[in-house]
Motif scaffolding. Structure first.
Motif, PDB file in Angstrom:
ATOM      1  N   LEU A 320       0.830  -1.203   0.000  1.00 23.38           N
ATOM      2  CA  LEU A 320       0.000   0.000   0.000  1.00 23.38           C
ATOM      3  C   LEU A 320       0.865   1.254   0.000  1.00 23.38           C
ATOM      4  O   LEU A 320       0.607   2.212  -0.742  1.00 23.38           O
ATOM      5  N   ARG A 321       1.908   1.267   0.838  1.00 22.91           N
ATOM      6  CA  ARG A 321       2.791   2.435   0.933  1.00 22.91           C
ATOM      7  C   ARG A 321       3.509   2.683  -0.395  1.00 22.91           C
ATOM      8  O   ARG A 321       3.704   3.829  -0.803  1.00 22.91           O
ATOM      9  N   TYR A 322       3.877   1.613  -1.064  1.00 18.63           N
ATOM     10  CA  TYR A 322       4.611   1.745  -2.325  1.00 18.63           C
ATOM     11  C   TYR A 322       3.815   2.560  -3.335  1.00 18.63           C
ATOM     12  O   TYR A 322       4.353   3.429  -4.019  1.00 18.63           O
ATOM     13  N   TYR A 323       2.518   2.292  -3.400  1.00 14.64           N
ATOM     14  CA  TYR A 323       1.685   2.998  -4.367  1.00 14.64           C
ATOM     15  C   TYR A 323       1.117   4.307  -3.819  1.00 14.64           C
ATOM     16  O   TYR A 323       0.379   4.997  -4.512  1.00 14.64           O
ATOM     17  N   GLN A 324       1.484   4.639  -2.580  1.00 13.73           N
ATOM     18  CA  GLN A 324       1.177   5.974  -2.074  1.00 13.73           C
ATOM     19  C   GLN A 324       2.202   6.992  -2.575  1.00 13.73           C
ATOM     20  O   GLN A 324       1.968   8.190  -2.509  1.00 13.73           O
ATOM     21  N   GLY A 325       3.316   6.488  -3.070  1.00 13.38           N
ATOM     22  CA  GLY A 325       4.401   7.364  -3.506  1.00 13.38           C
ATOM     23  C   GLY A 325       4.513   7.454  -5.006  1.00 13.38           C
ATOM     24  O   GLY A 325       3.534   7.310  -5.755  1.00 13.38           O
ATOM     25  N   LEU A 326       5.761   7.663  -5.459  1.00 14.78           N
ATOM     26  CA  LEU A 326       6.032   7.893  -6.869  1.00 14.78           C
ATOM     27  C   LEU A 326       5.663   6.697  -7.745  1.00 14.78           C
ATOM     28  O   LEU A 326       5.379   6.856  -8.940  1.00 14.78           O
ATOM     29  N   ALA A 327       5.633   5.502  -7.166  1.00 16.59           N
ATOM     30  CA  ALA A 327       5.350   4.300  -7.950  1.00 16.59           C
ATOM     31  C   ALA A 327       3.995   4.372  -8.639  1.00 16.59           C
ATOM     32  O   ALA A 327       3.795   3.790  -9.707  1.00 16.59           O
TER      33      ALA A 327
END
Length: 429
Positions: A320-327
């Motif tokens: 979830l955190r990964y897609y909260q960012g630039l990803a």
């Protein structure tokens, strides 16, 4: 005197294919940016900025490269085994330091791990390790109370603990952290040599030594935590392999501990299961001996879980955190193949003819498969030249597959690739 080209026509085609992939990834990234659909990596397929530059490490890096190309293969064949291990580790450390110093001491070494996104930013706040582990999962998601910095949130707590431990023994700050990562990353070369020899082929290990020293991925080993991860992963596989070869239940158990510990450094290192299984298959291991590896791994998982961190829950939150960012803005349709171009630059041009013969090297094939699975997962969109260091460093281990009369050419190509990348791109790691 070096040849102009490798003698094998098939190897030349393999090299051309990889060069074409890199060129296509760079051109496509640039075109997408101009069209208003950026891939969010200005030096795509690498993460950094295109900026030709030189620095105090330039002459040292060139000198190390020339020395290894000229004398490395001959010395690797002749020196005693323990001397070879120490010399390979030392030479790899020198190569990595020299490349890092192309960007200068401050930016290339001492300041590399001190940005607000890195682990060191969180070290002063860890005053109670058990409490940190119990509350780790609650700080993974962005937008929550006191979220972790990007790199800490994106990894299990073992990575942060490594730098906290370094600080606790009086080696705090960016310079010591960078030195730690570089020396640990260079250790991968010696661990890989031990592994190849334990699999029954000392001659192949000696052939690989100069290629491991001039590993192009050293550009990102110095200095990133992923260099540390590469060294830890190589050490764990070496312990497992030695334990299965002797056989030694205690070494096998230590290998299991190491493999599990790696999974608590980086979620992606759970893919170490593939090369571990390849080692088991090559050694034709009795399953009874593997119980020791399972027990070692289980001890680490049980300890971390009892201390308050559940790996599987942490991973679900990291997705979830990964897609909260630039990803979320990086197009999968581009990066799913452009990642492979970045991986090719990290592993070096010799990886092309080596992978062409991968059927004759099960362990190398397993590492390549691990990188491919990581790619398809969608959890590694860009920056894989750093993230996949633990996988890429193993490809030069199969240098013995290269035609003997072409090996020096490929070794030079490895060095030139690293030097060009490091002097043309101002890398972010």
């Amino acid at each position: 005197m070096l040849k102009l080209w490798p003698s094998s026509r098939a190897d030349r085609w393999a090299l051309a294919a990889v060069a074409g992939l890199v060129a296509l990834a760079a051109a496509t990234g640039a075109v997408l940016g101009l069209a208003g659909r950026p891939v969010h990596a200005s030096a795509a397929p690498l993460f950094g900025h295109v900026l030709p530059h030189a620095g105090p490490g330039t002459p040292a890096a060139i000198a190390v490269a020339l020395a290894v190309i000229r004398w490395g293969p001959r010395l690797a064949e002749r020196v005693p085994w323990r001397t070879l291990l120490a010399a390979t580790w030392a030479a790899a450390t020198a190569w990595t330091f020299a490349l890092a110093l192309v960007d200068g001491w401050g930016r290339g070494v001492a300041g590399r791990l001190t940005t607000p996104y890195e682990y060191l930013a969180e070290v002063p706040g860890v005053t109670d390790v058990p409490a940190m582990l119990r509350g780790f999962e609650g700080r993974i998601l962005d937008g929550g109370p006191d979220p972790w910095t990007t790199h800490v949130a994106g990894h299990p707590p073992g990575a942060l603990l490594a730098f906290v431990g370094l600080d606790r023994i009086g080696l705090g700050g960016g310079a010591w952290a960078a030195v730690f990562c570089i020396v640990a990353g260079a250790f991968a070369t010696a661990a890989i040599l031990v592994t190849v020899r334990a699999l029954g082929d000392e001659r192949a290990a000696r052939t690989a030594a100069p290629f491991l020293v001039l590993f192009p991925g050293a550009v990102w080993v110095g200095a990133s935590a992923d260099g540390l991860f590469a060294g830890a992963a190589a050490g764990a596989i070496a312990l497992l392999t030695v334990g299965l070869s002797r056989p030694s239940p205690w070494a096998v158990a230590a290998g299991g501990v190491g493999l599990a510990a790696c999974a608590y450094l980086s979620y992606g290192l759970v893919l170490l299961a593939l090369p571990a299984l390849a080692v088991v298959a090559v050694r034709r291991t009795r399953w009874r001996l593997l119980i020791w590896a399972v027990l070692g791994a289980a001890a680490v998982v049980a300890a971390m879980t009892l201390l308050g961190f559940a790996w599987w829950h942490g991973y679900s939150l990291v997705r979830l955190r990964y897609y909260q960012g630039l990803a979320s803005d990086r197009p999968y349709a581009y990066w799913v193949w452009a990642n492979l171009a970045a991986f090719a630059l990290c592993a070096g041009p010799a990886a092309a003819p080596i992978l062409r013969r991968a059927a004759r090297a099960p362990l190398v094939a397993a590492w390549a498969a691990a990188a491919l699975l990581a790619d398809l997962s969608g959890m590694s969109k860009a920056e894989v030249e750093r993230i996949w260091l633990p996988f890429a460093v193993w490809l030069p281990a199969a240098a013995a597959l290269l035609p003997r009369h072409d090996r020096r050419w490929w070794l030079a190509a490895q060095a030139v690739t690293a030097l060009l990348v490091n002097h043309l791109v101002l890398t972010a790691w």
